[in-house]
Scaffold this active site. Structure first.
Site, PDB file in Angstrom:
ATOM      1  N   SER A 131      -0.220  -2.598   6.821  1.00  0.00           N
ATOM      2  CA  SER A 131      -0.074  -4.059   6.834  1.00  0.00           C
ATOM      3  C   SER A 131      -0.720  -4.692   5.602  1.00  0.00           C
ATOM      4  O   SER A 131      -0.782  -5.901   5.495  1.00  0.00           O
ATOM      5  CB  SER A 131      -0.720  -4.620   8.103  1.00  0.00           C
ATOM      6  OG  SER A 131      -2.100  -4.320   8.100  1.00  0.00           O
ATOM      7  N   HIS A 132      -1.222  -3.867   4.686  1.00  0.00           N
ATOM      8  CA  HIS A 132      -2.060  -4.388   3.599  1.00  0.00           C
ATOM      9  C   HIS A 132      -1.244  -4.919   2.443  1.00  0.00           C
ATOM     10  O   HIS A 132      -1.042  -4.240   1.438  1.00  0.00           O
ATOM     11  CB  HIS A 132      -3.026  -3.304   3.112  1.00  0.00           C
ATOM     12  CG  HIS A 132      -3.838  -2.733   4.234  1.00  0.00           C
ATOM     13  ND1 HIS A 132      -4.284  -1.433   4.237  1.00  0.00           N
ATOM     14  CD2 HIS A 132      -4.271  -3.290   5.382  1.00  0.00           C
ATOM     15  CE1 HIS A 132      -4.964  -1.216   5.347  1.00  0.00           C
ATOM     16  NE2 HIS A 132      -4.974  -2.319   6.063  1.00  0.00           N
ATOM     17  N   THR A 133      -0.782  -6.150   2.587  1.00  0.00           N
ATOM     18  CA  THR A 133      -0.017  -6.772   1.519  1.00  0.00           C
ATOM     19  C   THR A 133      -0.958  -7.567   0.618  1.00  0.00           C
ATOM     20  O   THR A 133      -1.911  -8.172   1.107  1.00  0.00           O
ATOM     21  CB  THR A 133       1.062  -7.700   2.105  1.00  0.00           C
ATOM     22  OG1 THR A 133       0.400  -8.690   2.903  1.00  0.00           O
ATOM     23  CG2 THR A 133       2.029  -6.925   2.970  1.00  0.00           C
ATOM     24  N   GLN A 188       0.888  -1.160   0.000  1.00  0.00           N
ATOM     25  CA  GLN A 188       0.000   0.000   0.000  1.00  0.00           C
ATOM     26  C   GLN A 188       0.925   1.208   0.000  1.00  0.00           C
ATOM     27  O   GLN A 188       1.939   1.216   0.686  1.00  0.00           O
ATOM     28  CB  GLN A 188      -0.865  -0.008   1.269  1.00  0.00           C
ATOM     29  CG  GLN A 188      -2.030   0.933   1.227  1.00  0.00           C
ATOM     30  CD  GLN A 188      -3.354   0.197   1.065  1.00  0.00           C
ATOM     31  OE1 GLN A 188      -3.727  -0.593   1.897  1.00  0.00           O
ATOM     32  NE2 GLN A 188      -4.054   0.459  -0.027  1.00  0.00           N
ATOM     33  N   ASN A 200      -8.089  -0.515   2.310  1.00  0.00           N
ATOM     34  CA  ASN A 200      -7.662  -1.793   2.871  1.00  0.00           C
ATOM     35  C   ASN A 200      -8.468  -2.938   2.248  1.00  0.00           C
ATOM     36  O   ASN A 200      -9.534  -2.730   1.690  1.00  0.00           O
ATOM     37  CB  ASN A 200      -7.659  -1.795   4.399  1.00  0.00           C
ATOM     38  CG  ASN A 200      -8.989  -1.456   4.967  1.00  0.00           C
ATOM     39  OD1 ASN A 200      -9.844  -0.958   4.242  1.00  0.00           O
ATOM     40  ND2 ASN A 200      -9.190  -1.717   6.230  1.00  0.00           N
TER      41      ASN A 200
END
Lengths: 433, 590
Positions: B516-518, B347, B560
């Site tokens: 944390s948005h992989t 992100q 997200n």
């Protein structure tokens, strides 16, 4: 709970009656009754009969007692603490050695109607045959037909674990003579009432055996006369008043409130927890809405129990002041500051019969140890109240319980720290950190 | 020798959102389902009791609910010329652990991706020409459109109990909602959460700039709710302890609150916890999966045979399990061939800190997704003719995590890091500071990928996953642009101090905890030479294996990912139920 003198009197009384009964009157009664039941030439049950039997077995909540925790359904073993000693529920799967596989339908009806088991063995009234006596032969025949379809489980249960003198089964003959109305046992429809009312009465008094928990027992464990469904203590839980009493009974509930409660385990105001959660999960949720409605109609017709008006504890009382603060800090997030609760999850406390109950033990034990809302098909949530035993002192729990019982239109006796301490010990709750 | 369990109709690896949704759908369709979860059982009321203090140090700082490093880590490098090193702190990466997965400790922002996000390649080429896409970028369409997914977004929002305000119902723009969103059939199941002072300041700023502010769709209940499975949810209390915490109040959309109560009651469902799947087992010709091998908590090896395998672990683990099992051809950077590991994305983050004078923002009133946003610069919501990038970013102000440790650094620049001056500044800033957070799209690039580490192994001796990631030029340009916009917003909000933040100006570091948005690594598509799975999340190579999760995203949007993970999983479940079960085999003919 029993003084030595009372026990001695009881043993003498029952022994005398038991001997009398065994020798005379009662044997006659039993033989006569047994002969009235059609002999064992019961035709093979139809699929419909088995289906009906399944439904009726659910209504009777047989599985609740006849299944040990983690055990096979209906294979028995659950230990019931009767107050007189332990009775373990028997194996009612069709296993020939340890279950009721060898029983005829007639034998089954005799046990259900008269409390007479295998080889004339007297059943203890922990098995609610006084209620099941109301159930028709046809319904019991179908229940037996259903039980016969269960997988047989070989599981021997030692039913009688009572201490002397209660382990003398023959005493139950005397007990039956005193407390069991053989003549009026089978349900007879009241022609002045509607068919629905009669259906409801049949279910409430019979298979659902509500009075087993909700009616005060006398010192010998029989229903106390004139107290039908007035509420009572049940092994550390308070089984509430189900009469039309508007303060502590079902008087303020509509018929639909009762139906929703029994069907889903909760309604907009209340949730089923503790033993009632099990009753809803195992039994009432499976009943049809017309049957539940019939029960509601009947329950709503039961005259209100006596209730003298109470003056609420004033808000300035130190317990009330402390209770209000404790409520805001610990309870309001779920039960909401104005005590309206969350439907299906957290009960409301406004004009609440359960909060005002004669005995506050359900509230005390739930605050101490927490509790789970009944899990049902329609409400699988399983919301739970967390335990506060580690967090709140006896005095704090007494204060918040007093506050709940005397706010939002409620009026009920205050609760003392000693009551909480006793309950903490009784249920084995933790000490406060 | 592995012990063998009875065969299941379907085995599900990982019981987060994707696994729970899939298990729910497949059991409802009559299948016998076994789910295997690496972490333990987590019960909403029992494990997250409301009577317990929300311990920031334990859960937010030390991340007790997340996958511990002692179980497994991964290696990281910025580019293929470097040699990767194992991470000794997960920091930006936040992997689920236990029943509910990351869905039990997320914040709850429940977005739908924009229609353009699914057709980024074809839309860009059509509107701006192929040269708009910079060299090296591997932008491609998803093979599925927003309109395909709309009913499944709707279904997910109903199951999850999402609070929000529609911006576009069947083509009619709704005042107060996001006017740029794809048309939806109906509004959210719950109205939006209450607004905070920060949201109102943001809203006023947006109005001054002519932008369109709206409440972020929230997986935090604005009221009591009962979902289609009959599960009850209670109103959010705005405690602000969502991220890194479980919600025992039944107010956060999570598998634990919304799905598992119903699922766990079904006799056709079995959950095996504290057990780690080693690999998906394949037939000798590698054309079909036969089940999985897993190791239980006592270290015993088991085989769980199944007709259908659903890989629904975290995005990274989905890719790793495919690589370890030999499902699909691994991506090879040198030859630019292969698909597993390709199109990994993250992100792109930018924004501005805002400090006010004489303001009371009351950050202790919060919720994980209690935020006000504008989408005027997201995706292709604005004309890209005069900018030198594609994609864009959401921009929001967030009222959550008003936590004493976490906000300790939210002080004006130049403040000492400790001592009385810091305390004085923090006292002031706690009530007067917030930040404008821009959650930008991330476009795939040939130098960004996942593969198996050649050196480092896990506790079972299996190679760790290796992450190769840095910002690409397109995304850096986008972030520069959006950081400028966030500064404009800060001034429009009448902040006394606006501090611009453009983390993309330096190389990416997983130690900066930006997002944390992989996503990606096992992406869906119409072409098996560029995608690992087809439009139904079905492996091209092993058609009885479905791979659900953000690993399927061909590119990451400016949001997200959870809403899209939910919608894609339900879309795949529908395809399994209505197509695959009738005729097992490839759902897309080649």
């Amino acid at each position: 709970m029993f003084t030595f003198r009372r026990i001695a009197l009881l043993v003498i009384a029952l022994a005398v009656l038991g001997c009398l009964g065994a020798g005379g009157l009662y044997a006659f009664n039993r033989v006569t009754y047994a002969n009235q039941i059609a002999e064992t030439t019961v035709p093979a049950p139809t699929a419909d009969q088995i289906k009906r039997g399944h439904y009726l077995a659910l209504a009777g909540d047989c599985v609740a007692c006849h299944t040990a925790p983690g055990g096979a359904p209906y294979a028995g073993g659950l230990q019931l603490n009767t107050g007189f000693g332990i009775v373990a529920a028997s194996n009612i799967t069709p296993d020939r050695d340890t279950g009721i596989g060898g029983w005829t339908t007639k034998q089954f009806i005799l046990a259900m109607h008269r409390g007479i088991g295998d080889h004339g063995k007297r059943l203890y009234p922990a098995m609610p045959y006084t209620a099941y006596a109301k159930v028709s032969d046809a319904d019991l025949t179908d229940i037996k037909a259903y039980l016969d379809t269960l997988p047989p489980v070989n599981h021997a249960v030692i039913a009688n674990q009572m201490p002397f003198p209660f382990n003398i089964r023959l005493m139950m003959i005397g007990w039956n003579m005193l407390f069991f109305d053989f003549g009026g046992a089978e349900y007879k429809a009241d022609p002045t009432q509607t068919a629905e009312w009669n259906r409801g009465a049949y279910l409430v008094q019979g298979l659902e055996h509500c009075s087993t928990c909700h009616t005060t027992k006398n010192f010998l464990g029989a229903d106390e006369a004139g107290k039908f469904l007035h509420g009572t203590d049940l092994d550390g839980w308070w089984a509430p008043d189900l009469t039309s009493n508007t303060r502590i009974g079902l008087g303020s509930w509509s018929e639909d409130d009762i139906v929703t409660f029994l069907k889903t385990g909760a309604n907009d105001r209340m949730v089923a927890a503790g033993p009632m959660a099990e009753a809803v999960t195992n039994s009432t949720q499976h009943l049809t809405v017309p049957d539940l409605h019939a029960m509601a109609v009947y329950l709503k017709s039961i005259p209100a129990s006596d209730d003298t008006g109470l003056t609420p504890v004033p808000p300035t009382d130190p317990q009330m002041v402390a209770g209000r603060a404790i409520y805001g800090d610990n309870c309001a997030a779920c039960h909401v500051l104005n005590a309206t609760g969350v439907p299906g999850m957290a009960p409301a406390f406004v004009l609440s019969p359960s909060v005002q109950a004669q005995n506050p033990e359900n509230m005390i034990r739930t605050i101490l140890a927490g509790g789970h809302v009944a899990v049902t098909e329609t409400n699988p949530t399983g919301a739970a109240m967390p335990a506060f035993d580690w967090k709140l002192s006896d005095a704090q729990i007494a204060a918040v319980t007093t506050y709940l019982r005397n706010s939002w239109g409620n009026a009920a006796g205050p609760v003392t720290a000693d009551q909480v301490a006793a309950k903490r010990q009784q249920i084995g709750a933790r000490e406060r950190n | 020798m592995a012990m063998k369990r009875p065969k299941a109709d379907a085995v599900i690896i990982g019981l987060g959102w994707a696994g729970s949704l899939m298990a729910n759908e497949l059991t409802l369709a009559g299948l016998n389902v076994v789910a295997i979860e690496r972490g333990g059982w987590r019960d909403t009321s029992g494990d997250f009791p409301t009577s317990m203090d929300t311990d920031e140090l334990r859960y937010a700082t030390r991340r007790e609910l997340l996958q511990p490093l002692s179980v497994e880590t991964m290696s990281f490098r910025d580019n293929p010329s470097q040699s990767a090193r194992p991470l000794r702190d997960f920091n930006t990466y936040q992997f689920g652990w236990g029943a509910g997965g990351a869905g039990s400790h997320w914040n709850g922002m429940t977005w739908r991706f924009l229609p353009n996000d699914f057709q980024l390649y074809s839309n860009t080429v059509k509107k701006y020409g192929a040269n708009k896409i910079l060299p090296g970028m591997t932008v491609q369409d998803w093979g599925v459109t927003y309109d395909n997914l709309e009913p499944f977004y709707d279904k997910f929002e109903r199951l999850a109990g999402t609070s929000g305000k529609a911006g576009n119902i069947q083509g009619v723009i709704q005042p107060g909602g996001n006017p740029f969103e794809g048309a939806r059939a109906r509004d959210y199941p719950l109205p939006p959460l209450e607004r905070t002072q920060a949201a109102m300041l943001f809203d006023a700023g947006a109005k001054e700039l002519g932008w369109h502010s709206f409440p972020v769709p929230a997986g935090n209940t604005s009221g009591a709710y009962t979902n289609p499975l009959g599960v009850h949810m209670a109103p959010c209390t705005y405690c602000g302890y969502c991220e890194f915490f479980g919600c025992g109040n039944w107010s956060k959309s999570s598998p634990n609150a919304c799905i598992l109560p119903a699922l766990m009651n079904r006799p056709s469902f079995t959950l095996i916890t504290e057990s780690e799947v080693m690999k998906v087992n394949l037939t000798p010709d590698k054309k079909l999966a036969t089940g999985v091998t897993y190791v239980d908590k006592s270290g015993r090896e088991w085989e769980q045979p199944a007709d259908i395998v659903v890989i629904s672990a975290y995005q990274m683990d989905n890719v790793r399990l495919m690589l370890l099992s030999g499902i699909g051809k691994p991506y090879d950077r040198a030859s630019l061939t292969g698909v597993v590991g390709r199109n990994y994305a993250n992100q792109t983050i930018a924004g501005a800190s805002v400090f006010f004078k004489d303001e009371h923002l009351n950050p202790f009133i919060g919720a994980g997704a209690l935020a006000q946003a504008v989408d005027d610069f997201n995706s292709d919501n604005f004309d890209h003719a005069n900018v030198d990038f594609i994609g864009g970013s959401n921009m929001l102000i967030h009222s959550t995590n008003g936590r004493p440790i976490g906000l300790g650094n939210a002080v004006p620049p130049g403040t000492p890091r400790w001592g009385s001056a810091w305390k004085k500044a923090y006292q002031e800033s706690y009530q007067t500071a917030n930040s404008i957070y821009c959650m930008g799209s991330s476009t795939p690039h040939q130098d960004v990928f996942l593969d198996l580490d050649p050196t480092y192994t896990d506790r079972f001796g299996r190679p760790l996953l290796r992450v190769t990631y840095d910002w690409n030029e397109n995304d850096k340009r986008m972030a520069h642009f959006i950081a400028d916009r966030s500064v404009e917003m800060g001034h429009a909000m009448k902040a006394s101090l606006v501090v611009r933040s453009e983390p993309t100006a330096k190389p990416y570091s997983p130690m900066d905890n930006l997002s944390s948005h992989t996503t990606g690594g096992a992406v869906m598509g119409d072409d098996p030479t560029t995608s690992a799975i087809n439009r139904y999340l079905q492996s091209w190579d092993v058609p009885n294996t479905f791979v659900c999760g953000a690993s399927a995203f061909a590119n990451n949007g400016g949001y997200n990912p959870t809403g899209t993970v939910g919608a894609l999983t339900l879309w795949a479940a529908e395809a399994i139920k209505t197509k695959y079960l009738k005729s097992p085999g490839p759902l897309v003919a080649l």
